[in-house]
Design an enzyme around this catalytic site. Structure first.
Site, PDB file in Angstrom:
ATOM      1  N   HIS A 177       3.688 -72.009 -85.868  1.00 17.88           N
ATOM      2  CA  HIS A 177       2.661 -72.382 -86.864  1.00 17.88           C
ATOM      3  C   HIS A 177       1.645 -71.249 -87.056  1.00 17.88           C
ATOM      4  CE1 HIS A 177       4.111 -76.535 -86.141  1.00 17.88           C
ATOM      5  NE2 HIS A 177       4.085 -76.153 -84.873  1.00 17.88           N
ATOM      6  N   SER A 216      -6.301 -46.526-100.857  1.00 17.84           N
ATOM      7  CA  SER A 216      -6.848 -47.203-102.032  1.00 17.84           C
ATOM      8  C   SER A 216      -7.610 -46.175-102.859  1.00 17.84           C
ATOM      9  CB  SER A 216      -7.789 -48.317-101.577  1.00 17.84           C
ATOM     10  OG  SER A 216      -8.742 -48.594-102.581  1.00 17.84           O
ATOM     11  N   LYS A 230      -9.285 -47.753 -96.507  1.00 19.79           N
ATOM     12  CA  LYS A 230      -8.032 -48.521 -96.527  1.00 19.79           C
ATOM     13  C   LYS A 230      -6.798 -47.716 -96.154  1.00 19.79           C
ATOM     14  CE  LYS A 230      -8.048 -52.318 -99.035  1.00 19.79           C
ATOM     15  NZ  LYS A 230      -7.535 -53.607 -98.726  1.00 19.79           N
ATOM     16  N   GLU A 285       4.977 -54.484 -98.073  1.00 22.72           N
ATOM     17  CA  GLU A 285       4.656 -55.405 -99.170  1.00 22.72           C
ATOM     18  C   GLU A 285       5.690 -55.324-100.288  1.00 22.72           C
ATOM     19  OE1 GLU A 285       0.427 -55.331-100.422  1.00 22.72           O
ATOM     20  OE2 GLU A 285       0.093 -54.279 -98.545  1.00 22.72           O
TER      21      GLU A 285
END
Ligand code: ARG
Length: 457
Positions: free
Chosen positions: A155, A276, A282, A289
């Site tokens: 979970h 970024s 970043k 992704e």
């Protein structure tokens, strides 16, 4: 040149032509098309359907076409309808009228069925090899990280401690199944449709076993109508592809999570991350992704082809031309995803301290603490209650069970002794879980032996 002008009195409408043509994408099949034609021409010569000399001239002509396309001196001309037409027209240009005999006893229906089978068979091998390379990297990481403790989750909540080796071995298992599925698909599809003709075979005495053997197939297909209309193997392949992407996507998701500032379990190499344009701090896991994102288009290819094939009457229908772009795109997506993923895994580093700390602070040893009490005579349900109260106490006091003193523990149960600390240390919790398939030392050693064998075979 068209292959079918005879019965027509009007030119095809330009839009119709563009809509109908497949050469912009089926040119990818030029090698398979030429190899299939070479086998067909050899068979025509051997069977006396054309002369040996004609057969040899056709084969030689086809070989020069392949060569010229390979070295860039012959550009595939997009004004032809498809790759089959282009190759045949070019052959006739090169060797004259003999070239017109190549298509004897053949239809583009069995020809394209053959080309796609050869393409798919080859791509299954490439993909399977790419997955194998990824498994080699995974095995290295597994072997290096049998003592890299981390929380295991259910979970997405910390559950029990495992190791990076154990976690990664779960993916190794998925990739074993993926390769085995690909190999099943390859076995089932390895029958040669060439010689099925348009749908009903032919009156020429074709030697279908010869062409099947020449092209590396186990045997010719048994039913000519099925041969030209079967796209099951592509659907099976896309199904394998979808499952592989699903596995990569799950793995990607974990990498994104582990790479986040909150977790900080791993660090991706600079070469496999991006920045970024506005936020200087970043370092994004774009590869993971993108692999996760591209899973959608591979699922799409599977659904697309299933839908194209639904309710198609026997035998060949032009709808089936829609198989190609989906499969080509899926193949490209898969190979790129697997290769990039391999590089990303190969270069990432583990923040072992943060992983261990996270496992420790998440009460992942609560089950083991309860088991300790059970081993000292407490019934499991009572032990569960005692440890539950201890966890609550720890949360209120912001500490791990391991950080409690023996006196504190004894407040909850007299049974606790000095040996509790060793019993609930991360090392003990993991290394004593030695049922088959568990993360413990002995179990993992056994699993690693199996993986080493798998890689060396
Ligand atoms: N481009 C076609 C395809 O991919 C080749 C077969 C054409 N056959 C035909 N009868 N028009 O399916």
């Amino acid at each position: 040149m068209k292959l079918w002008g005879g019965r027509f009195t009007k030119e095809t409408d330009k839009l119709v032509n563009d809509f109908n043509a497949s050469i912009s994408f089926d040119k990818e099949l030029y090698k398979h098309d030429i190899h299939g034609s070479i086998a067909h021409a050899r068979m025509l010569g051997r069977s006396g359907i054309i002369s040996e000399k004609e057969s040899a001239d056709i084969v030689a002509g086809l070989e020069t076409i392949e060569n010229d396309i390979d070295n860039g001196s012959l550009i595939i001309d997009d004004t032809y309808e498809d790759i089959h037409t282009f190759v045949e027209a070019n052959l006739i240009e090169r060797i004259g009228d003999t070239g017109k005999k190549l298509h004897t006893g053949r239809s583009r229906n069995d020809q394209v069925a053959l080309d796609m089978r050869m393409y798919t068979r080859e791509q299954i091998d490439v993909l399977s090899d790419n997955i194998f390379e990824m498994q080699k990297v995974l095995l290295r990481l597994i072997k290096e990280n049998t003592q890299t403790f981390m929380p295991g989750f259910t979970h997405l909540q910390k559950a029990q401690p495992v190791t990076v080796a154990h976690h990664f071995a779960a993916y190794f298992e998925m990739f074993i199944r993926d390769r085995s599925r690909l190999s099943d698909c390859r076995k089932r599809m390895n029958q040669c449709p060439l010689g099925a003709g348009a749908l009903a075979g032919t009156t020429y005495p074709l030697d279908r076993s010869f062409t099947a053997g020449e092209l590396g197939f186990d045997c010719p297909t048994r039913n000519s109508m099925d041969s030209v209309s079967d796209r099951d193997y592509l659907i099976e392949f896309l199904d394998c592809a979808a499952i592989i992407m699903m596995h990569l996507s799950r793995f990607s998701e974990e990498i994104c999570i582990w790479n986040s500032n909150e977790y900080g379990f791993i660090e991706l190499d600079d070469a496999y991350s991006t920045g970024s344009s506005i936020m200087p701090q970043k370092k994004n896991p774009d590869i993971a992704e993108l692999v996760r994102g591209k899973t959608g288009r591979v699922y799409g290819a599977l659904m697309s082809l299933l839908t194209t094939m639904k309710a198609l009457p026997l035998a060949y229908n032009k709808d089936m031309q829609e198989d190609k772009e989906q499969v080509f795109d899926a193949v490209r997506t898969l190979n790129m995803s697997v290769t990039l993923f391999t590089g990303m895994l190969d270069t990432m580093s583990f923040r072992k301290d943060r992983m261990a700390e996270s496992a420790k602070l998440g009460f992942t040893n609560a089950t083991d603490a309860a088991d300790y009490l059970v081993k000292h005579g407490v019934a499991f349900r009572d032990a569960h209650g005692i440890i539950g109260r201890i966890v609550l106490y720890c949360i209120e006091n912001n500490k791990a069970i391991d950080d409690m003193s023996l006196e504190e523990l004894k407040e909850f149960s007299e049974v606790f002794g000095e040996d509790i600390f060793d019993a609930i240390s991360l090392e003990t919790c993991v290394d004593t879980r030695n049922t088959t398939g568990a993360p413990g030392k002995t179990s993992m050693e056994e699993a690693i032996r199996f993986y080493e064998n798998y890689i060396s075979e």
